[in-house]
Design a protein around this motif. Sequence first.
Motif, short mmCIF file in Angstrom:
data_model
loop_
_atom_site.label_atom_id
_atom_site.label_comp_id
_atom_site.label_asym_id
_atom_site.label_seq_id
_atom_site.Cartn_x
_atom_site.Cartn_y
_atom_site.Cartn_z
N GLU A 166 -11.12 3.44 2.60
CA GLU A 166 -10.00 3.47 3.63
C GLU A 166 -9.83 2.25 4.40
N GLU A 167 -10.90 1.24 4.72
CA GLU A 167 -10.56 -0.09 5.31
C GLU A 167 -9.75 -0.76 4.30
N LEU A 168 -10.18 -0.71 2.98
CA LEU A 168 -9.56 -1.69 1.87
C LEU A 168 -7.88 -1.16 1.85
N ALA A 169 -7.78 0.13 1.91
CA ALA A 169 -6.27 0.67 1.78
C ALA A 169 -5.68 0.23 3.06
N ALA A 170 -6.28 0.28 4.37
CA ALA A 170 -5.70 -0.21 5.55
C ALA A 170 -5.45 -1.81 5.33
N LYS A 171 -6.20 -2.60 4.83
CA LYS A 171 -5.98 -3.85 4.74
C LYS A 171 -4.78 -4.17 3.84
N CYS A 172 -4.98 -3.53 2.67
CA CYS A 172 -3.64 -3.76 1.74
C CYS A 172 -2.56 -3.20 2.48
N ARG A 173 -2.48 -2.39 3.13
CA ARG A 173 -1.28 -1.92 3.85
C ARG A 173 -0.70 -2.94 4.90
N ALA A 174 -1.80 -3.33 5.50
CA ALA A 174 -1.59 -4.56 6.40
C ALA A 174 -0.92 -5.79 5.95
N THR A 175 -1.75 -6.15 4.69
CA THR A 175 -1.16 -7.27 4.22
C THR A 175 0.06 -7.15 3.25
N GLY A 176 -0.05 -6.05 2.68
CA GLY A 176 1.19 -5.78 1.61
C GLY A 176 0.60 -6.21 0.27
N SER A 177 -0.35 -6.68 -0.08
CA SER A 177 -1.04 -6.62 -1.49
C SER A 177 -1.62 -5.53 -1.89
#
Length: 188
Positions: A166-177
Amino acid sequence: MAAEEANKVEVQPGCPAEPPPSTEVENKATPVPEEKPTNDAMVENYMSESEKPCEEKTAEGSKHRDDVLARVATEKKDAFIKAWEESERSKIENRAQKKLAAIGAWENSKRAELEAELKKIEEKLEKKKAQYTEKMKNKIALIHKTAEEKRAITEAKRGEGVLKAEELAAKCRATGSAPKKLTRWFSS
């Protein structure tokens, strides 16, 4: 007259004390089952002998007397032998009964001894069974505890993995990568 008296045979008014010769001596040579006369038969036999006219005394009287005495001696000996035989039989029977009773008592004591030993062994086995049952229950409890711990660890790791994803998904959403691990799978 003197000649007439010599030819006369004296007949006594009463019967002589010696019984007439019996045919039992002849019957003893052939084996015939012995029948004991009843009281009625003995009385009848006595009555028939007393009613007979008294025998005349002759020169054969002493021979008859000897035969009777021999028969009486034989009967006495036979009665003694029969009494001895009965005594020996009863002794043997008593001895056998005593031995049988001793054997029965020995058997009962040995059986009781073995039954007591068997009961002791059964109690020992029951005690061992209870101990092994307790050990097995303890092992089962230990296995259950270990399984619960492993479940808890697995649940914790799953929870951590879900949180990480979930954290990684949230980070990826935030960074767009895109996530790095996923790109390896699709990038070949």
